[in-house]
Design a protein around this motif. Structure first.
Motif, mmCIF file in Angstrom:
data_model
loop_
_atom_site.group_PDB
_atom_site.id
_atom_site.type_symbol
_atom_site.label_atom_id
_atom_site.label_comp_id
_atom_site.label_asym_id
_atom_site.label_seq_id
_atom_site.Cartn_x
_atom_site.Cartn_y
_atom_site.Cartn_z
ATOM 1 N N LYS A 440 0.830 -1.214 0.000
ATOM 2 C CA LYS A 440 0.000 0.000 0.000
ATOM 3 C C LYS A 440 0.864 1.263 0.000
ATOM 4 C CE LYS A 440 -4.352 -1.605 0.877
ATOM 5 N NZ LYS A 440 -4.227 -2.881 1.623
ATOM 6 N N GLY A 441 2.024 1.149 0.632
ATOM 7 C CA GLY A 441 2.871 2.330 0.702
ATOM 8 C C GLY A 441 4.187 2.001 1.386
ATOM 9 N N VAL A 442 5.012 3.014 1.507
ATOM 10 C CA VAL A 442 6.340 2.833 2.083
ATOM 11 C C VAL A 442 6.544 3.876 3.181
ATOM 12 C CG1 VAL A 442 8.809 2.750 1.576
ATOM 13 C CG2 VAL A 442 7.170 2.099 -0.190
ATOM 14 N N VAL A 443 7.063 3.440 4.328
ATOM 15 C CA VAL A 443 7.280 4.387 5.427
ATOM 16 C C VAL A 443 8.723 4.339 5.908
ATOM 17 C CG1 VAL A 443 6.598 5.044 7.754
ATOM 18 C CG2 VAL A 443 4.885 4.229 6.178
ATOM 19 N N GLY A 444 9.347 5.494 5.978
ATOM 20 C CA GLY A 444 10.679 5.604 6.549
ATOM 21 C C GLY A 444 10.554 5.741 8.064
ATOM 22 N N VAL A 445 10.896 4.670 8.786
ATOM 23 C CA VAL A 445 10.865 4.746 10.251
ATOM 24 C C VAL A 445 12.300 4.951 10.721
ATOM 25 C CG1 VAL A 445 10.124 3.652 12.387
ATOM 26 C CG2 VAL A 445 8.921 3.134 10.264
ATOM 27 N N VAL A 446 12.536 6.033 11.408
ATOM 28 C CA VAL A 446 13.913 6.415 11.729
ATOM 29 C C VAL A 446 14.020 6.895 13.172
ATOM 30 C CG1 VAL A 446 14.232 7.140 9.325
ATOM 31 C CG2 VAL A 446 13.607 8.832 11.029
ATOM 32 N N GLY A 447 15.233 7.218 13.566
ATOM 33 C CA GLY A 447 15.441 7.897 14.832
ATOM 34 C C GLY A 447 15.844 6.990 15.966
ATOM 35 N N CYS A 448 15.827 7.593 17.123
ATOM 36 C CA CYS A 448 16.603 7.184 18.283
ATOM 37 C C CYS A 448 15.865 6.259 19.238
ATOM 38 C CB CYS A 448 16.944 8.443 19.054
ATOM 39 S SG CYS A 448 17.264 9.872 18.014
ATOM 40 N N SER A 449 16.550 5.989 20.357
ATOM 41 C CA SER A 449 15.924 5.480 21.575
ATOM 42 C C SER A 449 15.885 6.642 22.552
ATOM 43 C CB SER A 449 16.737 4.370 22.220
ATOM 44 O OG SER A 449 17.461 3.629 21.283
ATOM 45 N N ASN A 450 14.918 6.597 23.458
ATOM 46 C CA ASN A 450 14.760 7.671 24.438
ATOM 47 C C ASN A 450 14.205 7.035 25.702
ATOM 48 O OD1 ASN A 450 13.714 9.816 25.985
ATOM 49 N ND2 ASN A 450 13.333 11.052 24.160
ATOM 50 N N PRO A 451 14.888 7.198 26.846
ATOM 51 C CA PRO A 451 14.408 6.519 28.059
ATOM 52 C C PRO A 451 13.001 6.955 28.490
ATOM 53 C CG PRO A 451 16.160 8.089 28.581
ATOM 54 C CD PRO A 451 16.094 7.987 27.090
ATOM 55 N N LYS A 452 12.458 8.001 27.854
ATOM 56 C CA LYS A 452 11.082 8.388 28.163
ATOM 57 C C LYS A 452 10.076 7.420 27.538
ATOM 58 C CE LYS A 452 11.849 13.302 28.749
ATOM 59 N NZ LYS A 452 11.599 14.645 28.216
ATOM 60 N N VAL A 453 10.553 6.634 26.584
ATOM 61 C CA VAL A 453 9.693 5.638 25.945
ATOM 62 C C VAL A 453 10.238 4.274 26.335
ATOM 63 C CG1 VAL A 453 8.859 4.740 23.730
ATOM 64 C CG2 VAL A 453 9.363 7.182 23.972
ATOM 65 N N GLN A 454 9.364 3.341 26.664
ATOM 66 C CA GLN A 454 9.817 1.976 26.957
ATOM 67 C C GLN A 454 10.693 1.514 25.781
ATOM 68 O OE1 GLN A 454 6.684 -0.908 27.026
ATOM 69 N NE2 GLN A 454 7.713 -2.188 28.563
ATOM 70 N N HIS A 455 11.896 1.068 26.097
ATOM 71 C CA HIS A 455 12.898 0.841 25.051
ATOM 72 C C HIS A 455 12.380 -0.075 23.939
ATOM 73 C CE1 HIS A 455 17.330 -0.326 23.990
ATOM 74 N NE2 HIS A 455 16.834 0.569 23.173
ATOM 75 N N ASP A 456 12.424 0.417 22.719
ATOM 76 C CA ASP A 456 12.036 -0.271 21.478
ATOM 77 C C ASP A 456 10.525 -0.420 21.277
ATOM 78 O OD1 ASP A 456 14.753 -0.545 20.986
ATOM 79 O OD2 ASP A 456 14.848 -2.654 21.580
ATOM 80 N N TYR A 457 9.732 -0.029 22.262
ATOM 81 C CA TYR A 457 8.280 -0.221 22.163
ATOM 82 C C TYR A 457 7.705 0.485 20.935
ATOM 83 C CZ TYR A 457 3.302 0.000 23.283
ATOM 84 O OH TYR A 457 1.931 -0.103 23.225
ATOM 85 N N GLY A 458 8.079 1.745 20.763
ATOM 86 C CA GLY A 458 7.534 2.535 19.656
ATOM 87 C C GLY A 458 7.917 1.966 18.304
ATOM 88 N N HIS A 459 9.209 1.669 18.139
ATOM 89 C CA HIS A 459 9.696 1.171 16.850
ATOM 90 C C HIS A 459 9.049 -0.158 16.474
ATOM 91 C CE1 HIS A 459 12.673 4.240 16.749
ATOM 92 N NE2 HIS A 459 13.288 3.823 17.833
ATOM 93 N N VAL A 460 9.117 -1.091 17.423
ATOM 94 C CA VAL A 460 8.687 -2.453 17.140
ATOM 95 C C VAL A 460 7.187 -2.496 16.863
ATOM 96 C CG1 VAL A 460 8.319 -4.679 18.268
ATOM 97 C CG2 VAL A 460 10.578 -3.592 18.338
ATOM 98 N N ASN A 461 6.409 -1.794 17.693
ATOM 99 C CA ASN A 461 4.962 -1.855 17.504
ATOM 100 C C ASN A 461 4.506 -1.117 16.263
ATOM 101 O OD1 ASN A 461 3.730 -3.480 19.710
ATOM 102 N ND2 ASN A 461 5.078 -2.140 20.889
ATOM 103 N N LEU A 462 5.161 -0.005 15.970
ATOM 104 C CA LEU A 462 4.793 0.710 14.745
ATOM 105 C C LEU A 462 5.074 -0.181 13.528
ATOM 106 C CD1 LEU A 462 3.734 3.368 13.526
ATOM 107 C CD2 LEU A 462 6.106 4.062 13.235
#
Ligand code: XCC
Ligand code: SF4
Length: 627
Positions: A440-462
């Motif tokens: 359907k499309g292509v998404v560039g997922v980029v950027g850091c880790s931040n201790p304010k976010v549970q480590h890797d939660y945002g990247h992996v779930n997205l």
């Protein structure tokens, strides 16, 4: 107590493999970023909203967000201006970081062309010719060195150029260039844009927040299509254009029976020769005499990504893994260059035998051994550092070594060239899969880790959510490493994807998440977008594509997000930049920008919601394209 520790560990990370090490840090009082974030609570509200200004000696000034206290700084700046100025300042710092790294690559490249560097060669001469032609340099009947010398000079001049636009804007689709010209944001040399940013954030240089922020976009573009792109392209020529390669990732890449050298930071110019030195028979022999089975090199952050992409060097992890890698007790030497390196590393190293070795004259760290690196003597320095690591290994206490897991398999190396190769030499099959709706499309997922976010939660779930929706991910930096640790960078991960994407991945034997490299390699995403848009004869803003940075922390990430948006990508960030203190600036970024560059930012911390927002955008883009 142990319950409390377990709870903390679970709150801090989703990476089950690193939990054991995280637990160890808590039990043995090894301080990490998570502990320091806790100590910093509550963090300054003015700072979070961006309404604190410390630019001049009449200040520092704060604007009261509740409108009960002062509404203007001493000079008269209101919240809109203060927020916009702070943001421009951050974007400029990010652009400067990437692009100054780029400049060191250009300089090393230029020295190599002149035969003055040690341990480097022009490895990918085909790419040399392609890039030279892209920027209008004659290649017929000329030696590689001659071409490279002219290319090096051209790029060094590009930094402060006075002509209308950067050479690489030739790669920008016509329609996108028109948008930039109309908005007045056609990027010039990055030195110029950053200096101009520094000028504009000075007291009394304009009071119009919109004007301030447009220059932020221009500065970001000069990084993306300038400094970062030069870093990527010349690194490819010097060290090889990445090809699809298998490797491994996580803390399990450290080995209890080997001399472990961790390469951390961003610039591949030293680490590339360290790889050469570590393969030197005499040094391997030395390691064996010291009682080890050999020398084990692993990467962290983007230096790691650079080596992974080109040499298949395993990755110990992403940004928040730096202190944890040391906390395994297995690291003999951690070689640092610059950016994203916690100043705390020597403190953690002190709990063990580990040594931190700083190498850049720009980035000295108290408590580290400094071995300054210069291209003319690169190989000698690399050898010295590997010898130091071997000596340090002799002091390792095996009782204190705790490597928590086995390494995870992954596939990386998806440069634009490699993607094209995988597709059989043309982008046609990808375009076909997109137009037919299989992808359907292509998404560039980029950027850091931040201790304010549970480590890797945002990247992996997205990533997991988007692949279910038949959306292909192209990732860089710490985002890509998070996906790797979770097992998403192998072809088998396509089982989790929607039917369409799954079929495409199976037929090409590729993962649903493609690792495209380090953060400066976000320029590869731009190049790819340019190629796809040109093939479809549209602007980048019309592609069924988007950007995301779910766990970003760095000014550099803000710059990337800004050049994504300015290039035409709808971009969703997981944490707000410090701009909420101005409704007008927030509206501009998340709404009004659409009228200027046909793209905007959104802020959404929940990756599942973010995935829906991205899907909605992609579907509407498809509708407009009539596919
Ligand atoms: Fe740094 Fe590049 Fe961010 Fe990771 S992703 S924390 S910038 S290492 Ni670039
Ligand atoms: Fe205060 Fe203005 Fe100086 Fe900022 S520039 S510190 S708002 S007086």
């Amino acid at each position: 107590m142990s319950n409390e520790i377990d709870q903390k560990v679970n709150e801090r990370t989703i990476d089950k493999d690193e939990k054991q090490t995280l637990k160890r840090t808590l039990e043995e009082d090894i301080e990490t970023a998570w502990d320091r974030l806790e100590e910093q609570q509550p963090q300054c509200g003015f700072g979070q909203l961006g309404v604190c200004c410390n630019s001049c000696k009449m200040g520092p000034c704060q604007v009261d967000p509740f409108e009960e206290g002062p509404q203007r700084g001493v000079c008269g700046a209101d919240a809109n201006l203060i927020v916009a100025r702070n943001l421009l300042n951050d974007i400029a710092a990010g652009a400067a970081s990437h692009s100054d790294h780029g400049r060191e690559i250009v300089e090393t490249f230029y020295e190599t062309a002149k035969g003055e560097s040690q341990g480097y060669e022009l490895l990918d001469t085909e790419k040399l010719k392609n890039v030279a032609q892209d920027v209008g340099i004659e290649v017929e009947d000329r030696s590689d060195e001659e071409i490279a010398k002219e290319l090096g000079e051209t790029f060094l001049a590009e930094y402060g150029m006075i002509k209308g636009g950067l050479d690489f804007t030739e790669r920008v689709p016509e329609k996108t260039r028109k948008i930039w010209n109309k908005a007045g944001i056609m990027p010039r040399g990055v030195d110029r844009e950053v200096v101009e940013s520094m000028h504009r954030v000075h007291m009394g240089v304009g009071a119009d927040y919109t004007n301030m922020l447009l220059h932020g976009l221009r500065t970001a573009l000069s990084d993306g299509w300038g400094g970062s792109m030069m870093a990527t392209e010349l690194s490819d020529i010097l060290f090889g254009t990445p090809e699809v390669t298998e490797s491994t990732v996580n803390l399990g890449t450290l080995k209890d029976d080997m001399v472990n050298i961790v390469l951390h930071g961003h610039n591949p110019i030293l680490s590339d020769v360290v790889v050469k030195a570590a393969n030197n028979e005499a040094l391997v022999e030395k390691a064996k005499e010291a009682g080890a089975n050999g020398i084990n090199l692993v990467g962290l952050c983007c230096t790691g990504n650079e080596l992974l992409m080109r040499k298949g060097v395993p990755m110990a992890g992403n940004m928040l893994n730096q202190e944890l890698a040391l906390a395994t007790g297995a690291v003999d030497a951690m070689i640092i260059d610059y950016q994203c390196i916690f100043p705390s590393l020597p403190q953690v190293a002190k709990c063990f035998h580990s040594k931190i070795v700083s190498t850049s004259e720009k980035s000295k760290v108290p408590g580290a051994v400094h071995k300054e690196f210069h291209p003319e003597s690169a190989y000698d320095t690399a050898t010295e550092i590997v010898e130091l690591a071997i000596d340090t290994y002799k002091e390792r206490n095996p009782q204190k070594v705790e490597i928590p897991c086995e390494p995870m398999e992954m596939v990386a190396g998806f440069s634009v060239e490699a993607i094209k190769d995988e597709l059989g030499g043309t982008f046609e099959p990808l375009i076909e899969a997109i137009t037919s709706g299989q992808i359907k499309g292509v998404v560039g997922v980029v950027g850091c880790s931040n201790p304010k976010v549970q480590h890797d939660y945002g990247h992996v779930n997205l990533a997991k959510e988007l692949m279910k929706k038949d959306i292909l991910m192209i990732e860089t930096g710490c985002a890509a490493v998070a996906s790797g640790k979770e097992g998403l960078l192998v072809p088998e991960a396509a089982e989790m994807a929607g039917d369409g994407l799954q079929k495409v991945c199976e037929s090409l034997n590729i993962p649903p998440v493609l690792h495209m490299g380090s953060c400066v390699d976000c320029s590869r995403i731009l190049t790819l977008a340019g190629e796809l848009a040109n093939a479809l004869d549209v602007g980048i803003d019309q592609l069924p594509a988007a950007g995301a940075a779910p766990e970003w922390y760095a000014q550099k990430a803000l710059t990337i997000a800004s050049y994504f948006v300015a290039s035409g990508f709808y971009t969703v960030v997981g944490l707000p930049p410090n701009t909420h203190g101005s409704q007008k600036v927030t509206d501009l970024l998340t709404d009004d920008l659409e009228d200027v560059v046909n793209a905007k930012f959104d802020v959404e911390p929940d990756p599942k919601v973010a995935a829906r927002m991205i899907e909605r955008h992609i579907l509407s883009q498809r509708e407009e394209l009539g596919i």
